[in-house]
Scaffold this motif. Structure first.
Motif, PDB file in Angstrom:
ATOM      1  N   ILE A  46      35.789  44.777   3.032  1.00  0.00           N
ATOM      2  CA  ILE A  46      35.030  45.300   2.163  1.00  0.00           C
ATOM      3  C   ILE A  46      35.748  45.521   0.682  1.00  0.00           C
ATOM      4  CG2 ILE A  46      35.627  47.765   2.915  1.00  0.00           C
ATOM      5  CD1 ILE A  46      32.936  48.482   1.953  1.00  0.00           C
ATOM      6  N   ASP A  53      36.390  40.964  -7.368  1.00  0.00           N
ATOM      7  CA  ASP A  53      35.449  41.283  -8.624  1.00  0.00           C
ATOM      8  C   ASP A  53      36.572  41.897  -9.533  1.00  0.00           C
ATOM      9  OD1 ASP A  53      32.666  41.759  -9.861  1.00  0.00           O
ATOM     10  OD2 ASP A  53      33.708  43.784  -9.760  1.00  0.00           O
ATOM     11  N   GLU A  56      39.026  39.042 -11.088  1.00  0.00           N
ATOM     12  CA  GLU A  56      38.095  38.036 -11.931  1.00  0.00           C
ATOM     13  C   GLU A  56      37.931  38.459 -13.285  1.00  0.00           C
ATOM     14  OE1 GLU A  56      36.823  34.613  -8.898  1.00  0.00           O
ATOM     15  OE2 GLU A  56      35.279  35.998  -9.725  1.00  0.00           O
ATOM     16  N   ALA A  63      39.486  33.990  -7.863  1.00  0.00           N
ATOM     17  CA  ALA A  63      39.626  34.520  -6.517  1.00  0.00           C
ATOM     18  C   ALA A  63      39.162  33.987  -5.281  1.00  0.00           C
ATOM     19  CB  ALA A  63      39.328  36.345  -6.494  1.00  0.00           C
ATOM     20  N   GLY A 102      37.459  54.630  -1.685  1.00  0.00           N
ATOM     21  CA  GLY A 102      36.078  54.287  -1.139  1.00  0.00           C
ATOM     22  C   GLY A 102      35.946  54.228   0.120  1.00  0.00           C
TER      23      GLY A 102
ATOM     24  N   TYR B   3      32.503  52.629   1.742  1.00  0.00           N
ATOM     25  CA  TYR B   3      31.696  52.258   0.514  1.00  0.00           C
ATOM     26  C   TYR B   3      32.384  51.713  -0.705  1.00  0.00           C
ATOM     27  CZ  TYR B   3      29.528  55.816   3.510  1.00  0.00           C
ATOM     28  OH  TYR B   3      28.745  56.656   4.541  1.00  0.00           O
ATOM     29  N   ARG B   4      31.624  50.708  -1.364  1.00  0.00           N
ATOM     30  CA  ARG B   4      32.049  50.183  -2.540  1.00  0.00           C
ATOM     31  C   ARG B   4      30.574  49.877  -3.201  1.00  0.00           C
ATOM     32  NH1 ARG B   4      36.998  51.281  -4.010  1.00  0.00           N
ATOM     33  NH2 ARG B   4      38.514  50.868  -2.293  1.00  0.00           N
ATOM     34  N   ILE B   6      29.529  47.543  -6.283  1.00  0.00           N
ATOM     35  CA  ILE B   6      30.232  46.579  -7.635  1.00  0.00           C
ATOM     36  C   ILE B   6      28.769  46.297  -8.552  1.00  0.00           C
ATOM     37  CG2 ILE B   6      30.915  44.353  -7.989  1.00  0.00           C
ATOM     38  CD1 ILE B   6      32.136  44.326  -5.429  1.00  0.00           C
ATOM     39  N   GLN B   7      29.064  46.567  -9.772  1.00  0.00           N
ATOM     40  CA  GLN B   7      28.385  46.358 -10.924  1.00  0.00           C
ATOM     41  C   GLN B   7      28.318  44.785 -11.182  1.00  0.00           C
ATOM     42  OE1 GLN B   7      26.250  48.662 -11.277  1.00  0.00           O
ATOM     43  NE2 GLN B   7      27.373  50.611 -11.263  1.00  0.00           N
ATOM     44  N   SER B   8      27.103  44.099 -11.404  1.00  0.00           N
ATOM     45  CA  SER B   8      27.171  42.581 -11.805  1.00  0.00           C
ATOM     46  C   SER B   8      28.326  41.948 -11.355  1.00  0.00           C
ATOM     47  CB  SER B   8      27.048  42.619 -13.300  1.00  0.00           C
ATOM     48  OG  SER B   8      27.970  43.612 -13.976  1.00  0.00           O
ATOM     49  N   PRO B   9      28.401  41.619  -9.876  1.00  0.00           N
ATOM     50  CA  PRO B   9      29.674  41.233  -9.292  1.00  0.00           C
ATOM     51  C   PRO B   9      30.167  39.646 -10.050  1.00  0.00           C
ATOM     52  CG  PRO B   9      27.762  41.147  -8.016  1.00  0.00           C
ATOM     53  CD  PRO B   9      27.467  41.791  -9.130  1.00  0.00           C
ATOM     54  N   SER B  10      31.457  39.581  -9.974  1.00  0.00           N
ATOM     55  CA  SER B  10      31.802  38.137 -10.456  1.00  0.00           C
ATOM     56  C   SER B  10      31.456  36.992  -9.566  1.00  0.00           C
ATOM     57  CB  SER B  10      33.535  38.298 -10.757  1.00  0.00           C
ATOM     58  OG  SER B  10      33.909  37.998  -9.249  1.00  0.00           O
ATOM     59  N   SER B  11      31.731  35.727  -9.861  1.00  0.00           N
ATOM     60  CA  SER B  11      31.215  34.641  -9.445  1.00  0.00           C
ATOM     61  C   SER B  11      32.072  34.742  -7.839  1.00  0.00           C
ATOM     62  CB  SER B  11      31.524  33.359  -9.908  1.00  0.00           C
ATOM     63  OG  SER B  11      32.744  33.138 -10.382  1.00  0.00           O
ATOM     64  N   GLY B  12      33.520  34.776  -7.888  1.00  0.00           N
ATOM     65  CA  GLY B  12      34.332  34.871  -6.680  1.00  0.00           C
ATOM     66  C   GLY B  12      33.902  36.010  -5.783  1.00  0.00           C
ATOM     67  N   ALA B  13      33.645  37.169  -6.372  1.00  0.00           N
ATOM     68  CA  ALA B  13      33.000  38.114  -5.143  1.00  0.00           C
ATOM     69  C   ALA B  13      31.703  37.744  -4.613  1.00  0.00           C
ATOM     70  CB  ALA B  13      32.722  39.574  -5.953  1.00  0.00           C
ATOM     71  N   ILE B  16      32.376  35.102  -2.038  1.00  0.00           N
ATOM     72  CA  ILE B  16      32.701  35.455  -0.639  1.00  0.00           C
ATOM     73  C   ILE B  16      31.681  35.951   0.135  1.00  0.00           C
ATOM     74  CG2 ILE B  16      34.283  37.372   0.464  1.00  0.00           C
ATOM     75  CD1 ILE B  16      36.141  36.790  -1.947  1.00  0.00           C
ATOM     76  N   ILE B  17      30.737  36.767  -0.432  1.00  0.00           N
ATOM     77  CA  ILE B  17      29.464  37.560   0.059  1.00  0.00           C
ATOM     78  C   ILE B  17      28.751  36.555   0.460  1.00  0.00           C
ATOM     79  CG2 ILE B  17      27.497  38.941  -0.242  1.00  0.00           C
ATOM     80  CD1 ILE B  17      29.131  40.635  -2.134  1.00  0.00           C
ATOM     81  N   LEU B  40      28.477  47.947  -1.064  1.00  0.00           N
ATOM     82  CA  LEU B  40      28.937  47.495   0.403  1.00  0.00           C
ATOM     83  C   LEU B  40      29.327  48.452   1.203  1.00  0.00           C
ATOM     84  CD1 LEU B  40      31.613  44.995  -1.316  1.00  0.00           C
ATOM     85  CD2 LEU B  40      29.459  44.331  -0.165  1.00  0.00           C
ATOM     86  N   ILE B  41      29.020  48.422   2.429  1.00  0.00           N
ATOM     87  CA  ILE B  41      29.292  49.230   3.496  1.00  0.00           C
ATOM     88  C   ILE B  41      30.074  48.760   4.539  1.00  0.00           C
ATOM     89  CG2 ILE B  41      28.409  51.299   5.057  1.00  0.00           C
ATOM     90  CD1 ILE B  41      26.141  51.373   2.849  1.00  0.00           C
ATOM     91  N   LEU B  77      27.988  45.452   5.477  1.00  0.00           N
ATOM     92  CA  LEU B  77      26.534  45.248   5.147  1.00  0.00           C
ATOM     93  C   LEU B  77      26.473  45.353   3.559  1.00  0.00           C
ATOM     94  CD1 LEU B  77      23.886  45.948   6.895  1.00  0.00           C
ATOM     95  CD2 LEU B  77      23.826  48.197   5.831  1.00  0.00           C
TER      96      LEU B  77
END
Lengths: 104, 104, 104, 104, 104, 104
Positions: A46, A53, A56, A63, A102, B3-4, B6-13, B16-17, B40-41, B77
């Motif tokens: 996580i 993110d 980058e 990444a 987090g 918990y996290r 992420i707003q408008s995640p980058s392409s690398g993030a 990974i997902i 993300l949880i 998740l």
């Protein structure tokens, strides 16, 4: 969370990284040979998504998740780029991750 | 539980997902590019199933299990949707999970 | 040992369960759409086999092992059936497992 | 080390065991339907090999390793046979394993 | 971190190493038969990448990751070369890793 | 580190060992039926490589890694040979491993 920065990595180190990246070994090697330095960050899945993110968005780096098809709970993230960008990204992450845990 | 958001995640993030979602990478990317934010949880498999149910009933989001074909005990998740829905869902889960431990 | 009961599970929760059941996804979905509730129990493999036997003998439910082809030491068991049967089964298991530890 | 004895196991319990036995599911089911009881023992791989040998030498039972192709450090052993043989084997193992720790 | 140096390794020891190297068994055996000694280092993946780089830069050795296609969090690194180079590399790593922890 | 010696192992015990050896089941069974006794040693991968080398150099035995294609951090080593050689090898290993820890 663990951090390492490797300047102009040796062929054995690049081999270990490229074999565990979840992409074809050709594109993995291209990505790796284009970079001066590799920043390595190991932690919970996580946090690695979150950190990818952050990195980058902050610096001119890519990444990549250093794991094959059988992911575990702890993952290794490689930050690829020129030396200054990788150092900026790793320091940036250290600062931000100290502020935001987090977890509950 | 971690918990996290992420707003408008980058392409690398996103990469990974999407590589770890148990579906074709095409449908994974479609799901991910349609969303403004990713919640993300990370926690025990049993709680993640429970939390996916909570999140989908409370807000206009899609809950996806971020793991490939080799699941472990701890899973991640991803809650996909617009920023407000993801924030509502994550806060909602934090409150409900504090009340109900679900273990003996 | 961890316990959860989900009433009329959401599609995302059913998706996570059905993808990890060791059977074709068609028969997994049939099993899951026929049930009102899902009882989830997570624990050691040895106890999950024992608990599956207890649950099926006590109530009109089906016990399924929620893991793919790469089993771990800790496994998740899903008890499928109508709400009353699932609640009876989970309570029954809680009582019996407190009495019998089964370890040395 | 954990022990369980299941008398005339339910179909769900047999299904969990047979799917994780390292043999064709047909021969697994044949072995399982021929037995009145299943003794389950979970522990370290090294002890399970030792215990399988003890059990087969002491009583008219078959010892099978309940794991697929992705073995872990801790494994589950199933002792298949008639009720009396399984109970004798499990008690025999409990006594012998208390006397001999086999570790430094 | 664990360290071992094996002088002119036996065929069984070479067999265990070569079967777990992520390359064809032919090239694995070639690499191994050319070396007088094998240095083994076991630790976190992130440190093993770092150490592989250190070792290859310091001495005339090849660093190889001793794991197949299903990597875990802890990995084993083999340093292949003549006895003097392997001993130099292992001592070098011990000294450098004591100075630099690389974690927060 | 855990140790066990099995004299003329039962068919179930041999079956568990041979299925987890990283070679064809035919050659695995040949190796196993030729031996009077099996010495089992379980520990860290790095120590098992070291111990395999020790055992093969000290006595007329074959050391085999008892794991399939998905190795973990802890592995089981089987020492195959006649009873006297296996006992000598196991005792030899116990003595040498007490003297040399090989970790920092």
């Amino acid at each position: 969370m663990d951090y390492r920065i490797i300047q102009s990595p040796s062929s054995g180190a690049l081999e270990i990284i490229s074999r565990r990246m979840g992409m074809s070994s050709v594109s993995a090697k291209e990505l790796l040979t284009d970079c001066d330095a590799v920043g390595l960050i190991q932690g919970k899945l996580i946090d690695m998504v979150y950190v990818a993110d952050l990195a980058e968005k902050a610096a001119g780096i890519t990444a990549v998740d250093v794991r094959g098809s059988c992911p575990q709970n702890m993952v290794l993230l490689a930050l690829l780029g020129d030396t200054a960008s990788v150092e900026t990204a790793v320091n940036n992450i250290k600062v931000k991750m100290k502020k935001s845990r987090g977890s509950d």
